[in-house]
Design a protein around this motif. Structure first.
Motif, PDB file in Angstrom:
ATOM      1  N   GLU A 133       0.757  -1.205  -0.094  1.00 38.41           N
ATOM      2  CA  GLU A 133       0.039  -0.062  -0.187  1.00 38.41           C
ATOM      3  C   GLU A 133       0.812   1.127  -0.095  1.00 38.41           C
ATOM      4  N   LEU A 134       1.958   1.139   0.533  1.00 38.72           N
ATOM      5  CA  LEU A 134       2.935   2.394   0.767  1.00 38.72           C
ATOM      6  C   LEU A 134       3.472   2.454  -0.815  1.00 38.72           C
ATOM      7  N   VAL A 135       4.072   1.450  -1.181  1.00 35.84           N
ATOM      8  CA  VAL A 135       4.562   1.690  -2.418  1.00 35.84           C
ATOM      9  C   VAL A 135       3.309   2.063  -3.493  1.00 35.84           C
ATOM     10  N   HIS A 136       2.336   1.584  -3.349  1.00 36.48           N
ATOM     11  CA  HIS A 136       1.262   1.921  -4.436  1.00 36.48           C
ATOM     12  C   HIS A 136       0.876   3.482  -4.039  1.00 36.48           C
ATOM     13  N   ALA A 137       0.806   3.906  -2.936  1.00 37.74           N
ATOM     14  CA  ALA A 137       0.441   5.461  -2.635  1.00 37.74           C
ATOM     15  C   ALA A 137       1.570   6.386  -3.214  1.00 37.74           C
ATOM     16  N   ARG A 138       2.962   5.819  -3.168  1.00 36.59           N
ATOM     17  CA  ARG A 138       3.830   6.551  -3.619  1.00 36.59           C
ATOM     18  C   ARG A 138       3.839   6.479  -5.260  1.00 36.59           C
ATOM     19  N   ALA A 139       3.519   5.552  -5.591  1.00 30.03           N
ATOM     20  CA  ALA A 139       3.557   5.398  -7.220  1.00 30.03           C
ATOM     21  C   ALA A 139       2.026   6.341  -7.570  1.00 30.03           C
ATOM     22  N   MET A 140       1.248   6.393  -6.903  1.00 28.64           N
ATOM     23  CA  MET A 140       0.161   7.117  -7.203  1.00 28.64           C
ATOM     24  C   MET A 140       0.372   8.679  -7.028  1.00 28.64           C
ATOM     25  N   VAL A 141       1.204   8.989  -6.081  1.00 26.89           N
ATOM     26  CA  VAL A 141       1.486  10.466  -6.031  1.00 26.89           C
ATOM     27  C   VAL A 141       2.466  10.839  -7.285  1.00 26.89           C
ATOM     28  N   THR A 142       3.196  10.093  -7.801  1.00 29.85           N
ATOM     29  CA  THR A 142       4.124  10.323  -8.779  1.00 29.85           C
ATOM     30  C   THR A 142       3.163  10.578 -10.067  1.00 29.85           C
ATOM     31  N   ARG A 143       2.168   9.663 -10.198  1.00 33.19           N
ATOM     32  CA  ARG A 143       1.275   9.472 -11.372  1.00 33.19           C
ATOM     33  C   ARG A 143       0.518  10.897 -11.313  1.00 33.19           C
ATOM     34  N   TYR A 144       0.119  11.206 -10.251  1.00 34.89           N
ATOM     35  CA  TYR A 144      -0.788  12.535 -10.263  1.00 34.89           C
ATOM     36  C   TYR A 144      -0.051  13.833 -10.588  1.00 34.89           C
ATOM     37  N   ALA A 145       1.201  13.642 -10.132  1.00 35.37           N
ATOM     38  CA  ALA A 145       1.994  14.751 -10.343  1.00 35.37           C
ATOM     39  C   ALA A 145       2.586  15.117 -11.788  1.00 35.37           C
ATOM     40  N   LYS A 146       2.824  13.920 -12.466  1.00 33.24           N
ATOM     41  CA  LYS A 146       2.875  13.726 -14.029  1.00 33.24           C
ATOM     42  C   LYS A 146       1.837  14.250 -14.846  1.00 33.24           C
ATOM     43  N   ALA A 147       0.550  13.932 -14.193  1.00 37.14           N
ATOM     44  CA  ALA A 147      -0.788  14.285 -14.794  1.00 37.14           C
ATOM     45  C   ALA A 147      -1.019  15.827 -14.678  1.00 37.14           C
ATOM     46  N   LEU A 148      -0.748  16.141 -13.388  1.00 40.25           N
ATOM     47  CA  LEU A 148      -0.894  17.518 -13.347  1.00 40.25           C
ATOM     48  C   LEU A 148       0.188  18.470 -14.144  1.00 40.25           C
ATOM     49  N   GLU A 149       1.528  17.965 -14.071  1.00 41.17           N
ATOM     50  CA  GLU A 149       2.469  18.634 -14.922  1.00 41.17           C
ATOM     51  C   GLU A 149       1.914  18.939 -16.202  1.00 41.17           C
ATOM     52  N   ALA A 150       1.423  17.534 -16.943  1.00 41.59           N
ATOM     53  CA  ALA A 150       1.055  17.694 -18.449  1.00 41.59           C
ATOM     54  C   ALA A 150      -0.213  18.630 -18.477  1.00 41.59           C
ATOM     55  N   MET A 151      -1.089  18.314 -17.767  1.00 47.51           N
ATOM     56  CA  MET A 151      -2.201  19.448 -17.662  1.00 47.51           C
ATOM     57  C   MET A 151      -1.687  20.915 -17.758  1.00 47.51           C
ATOM     58  N   THR A 152      -0.840  21.241 -16.901  1.00 47.33           N
ATOM     59  CA  THR A 152      -0.203  22.577 -16.643  1.00 47.33           C
ATOM     60  C   THR A 152       0.430  22.899 -17.999  1.00 47.33           C
ATOM     61  N   ALA A 153       1.215  22.078 -18.769  1.00 45.69           N
ATOM     62  CA  ALA A 153       1.887  22.303 -19.834  1.00 45.69           C
ATOM     63  C   ALA A 153       0.992  22.722 -20.796  1.00 45.69           C
ATOM     64  N   SER A 154      -0.390  21.792 -20.954  1.00 44.07           N
ATOM     65  CA  SER A 154      -1.285  22.083 -22.007  1.00 44.07           C
ATOM     66  C   SER A 154      -2.032  23.274 -21.990  1.00 44.07           C
ATOM     67  N   CYS A 155      -2.269  23.692 -20.432  1.00 41.59           N
ATOM     68  CA  CYS A 155      -3.050  24.896 -20.361  1.00 41.59           C
ATOM     69  C   CYS A 155      -1.819  26.220 -20.723  1.00 41.59           C
ATOM     70  N   ASP A 156      -0.302  25.952 -20.589  1.00 41.50           N
ATOM     71  CA  ASP A 156       0.444  27.127 -21.091  1.00 41.50           C
ATOM     72  C   ASP A 156       0.353  27.257 -22.469  1.00 41.50           C
ATOM     73  N   LEU A 157       0.447  26.104 -23.169  1.00 43.54           N
ATOM     74  CA  LEU A 157       0.177  25.961 -24.821  1.00 43.54           C
ATOM     75  C   LEU A 157      -0.911  26.468 -25.507  1.00 43.54           C
ATOM     76  N   TYR A 158      -1.848  26.196 -24.750  1.00 47.76           N
ATOM     77  CA  TYR A 158      -3.448  26.976 -25.130  1.00 47.76           C
ATOM     78  C   TYR A 158      -3.203  28.511 -24.935  1.00 47.76           C
ATOM     79  N   ARG A 159      -2.803  28.934 -23.644  1.00 48.11           N
ATOM     80  CA  ARG A 159      -2.633  30.497 -23.575  1.00 48.11           C
ATOM     81  C   ARG A 159      -1.942  30.962 -24.649  1.00 48.11           C
TER      82      ARG A 159
END
Length: 394
Positions: free
Chosen positions: A307-333
């Motif tokens: 569960e700890l490994v899974h939670a850490r992996a989820m944090v990494t995945r959410y961070a990457k998804a947020l980074e991708a969404m932010t980059a997309s917003c910057d490109l649209y702007r």
């Protein structure tokens, strides 16, 4: 005749697969009671009782493989984790399914089971089927998917020749189990009527289905086996049947015994043949692949460390998804700002498109004058250095 096609994949050495039908009224209750009792006794570490729909929805940020979905006819999904040998962890998943039709009450509830250990499976380990289902004759969970066949009992061949052939053909094509046929040289007593598979190691015992031919069925059984599977059976002997897909290393002579005594004693020679066959790479049935995939990719019962490994992996995945969404917003702007700037330049800031100015009359006259046309004509005859065609090189 037995097919000569080979399966593209083999059952992993770490896996144990099984399926069948439960003919009782409440199969999930039987599983639940057995898991609760085994956990209380310390036999298993933990278990989960899941609704298949909710289990399929409990994906993380990204959906799992479609093969991990148990399907719309799934009734219940159970997971269990236990340790065998010197602390080897086993994970197993059992899913119950609605009957394909409601025509007869004898069809029962279907179930599939997949288990996988951290290392190659050993015959002496408990069969995963007895972790989920009680190892008792009082619970009818051990019916084969082929009607009239049971997993823990002696199955007598039908009397009709065509029925014998159809049964053996269906078992070879549809079964996930090892099938053996034993011919009774004479009618056995009470001890001889017990299945010979009862002498097998625990983990192998529930993977072998035993068929019996009566004394008067020697020729019928031999003819049916040769016709459907390309193997024969001696009078008073026994044979391990090949599956529909060819198994590398299978030779009928090596998996046939000439004599087997059904007097309650352990048939050592025949048991050795069964064990040898079970050690060969077994072809993975096509309908078993999604079951194994679901165990590996749709697993929910995690240990605290997992569960700890899974939670850490989820944090990494959410961070990457947020980074991708932010980059997309910057490109649209940036694209929007560029579009606004281009629009302002084209409209001179007042929002009205500007019409291109018409060329002046003098310019138009200059472009169409005879002198300009004559100049263009002479230009065509100039050499590479601007000289005429008759100019000589120095």
């Amino acid at each position: 005749m037995a097919k000569n096609s080979t399966s593209p994949t083999a059952v992993p050495a770490t896996a144990w697969l099984g399926r069948g039908r439960h003919l009782g009224p409440e199969p999930e209750r039987d599983v639940r009671r057995n898991l609760i009792a085994l956990k209380a006794a310390g036999v298993i570490d933990d278990f989960l009782d899941l609704d298949p729909v909710e289990a399929a929805r409990s994906t993380d940020l990204f959906p799992r493989d479609e093969a991990a979905d148990p399907g719309p006819s799934a009734r219940r999904l159970f997971e269990a984790r236990w340790r065998v040998g010197d602390g080897v962890t086993v994970r197993a998943q059992l899913t119950t399914y609605e009957p394909e039709s409601r025509r007869t009450d004898s069809e029962g509830v279907g179930w599939v089971l997949a288990a996988e250990a951290e290392r190659a499976w050993e015959e002496g380990w408990p069969a995963p089927s007895t972790v989920f289902w009680p190892d008792s004759d009082q619970v009818a969970w051990d019916h084969h998917t082929v009607p009239g066949v049971r997993l823990r009992a002696v199955n007598h061949l039908p009397k009709d020749d065509d029925e014998v052939r159809r049964l053996l053909r269906t078992c070879a094509r549809q079964s996930w189990y090892i099938h053996v046929v034993v011919h009774e040289a004479m009618t056995p007593d009470v001890l001889g009527r017990q299945p010979v598979t009862a002498f097998l190691p625990p983990s192998l015992r529930h993977r072998v289905v035993e068929h019996r031919a009566a004394p008067e069925q020697a020729l019928i059984a031999d003819f049916a086996l040769k016709r459907e599977l390309g193997v024969g059976i001696p009078r008073g002997g026994a044979v391990v049947l090949p599956p529909a897909a060819q198994v590398a290393g299978y030779d009928p002579e090596h998996f046939t015994v000439r004599n087997i005594f059904l007097d309650g004693t352990e048939p050592t020679e025949f048991l050795d043949r069964i064990k040898r066959f079970a050690s060969l790479p077994q072809p993975l049935p096509a309908d078993a692949e999604p079951v194994l995939t679901r165990l590996r990719q749709g697993w929910h019962l995690l240990t605290p460390d997992e569960e700890l490994v899974h939670a850490r992996a989820m944090v990494t995945r959410y961070a990457k998804a947020l980074e991708a969404m932010t980059a997309s917003c910057d490109l649209y702007r940036e694209a929007a700002e560029s579009a606004l700037a281009a629009l302002a330049e084209a409209t001179k800031g007042n929002g009205t498109p500007q019409t291109p100015a018409a060329p002046s009359a003098a310019a138009a006259k200059q472009n169409t004058s005879p002198l300009r046309a004559l100049t263009k004509s002479f230009t065509r005859f100039r050499g590479p250095n601007g000289q005429g065609p008759d100019a000589q090189a120095p």
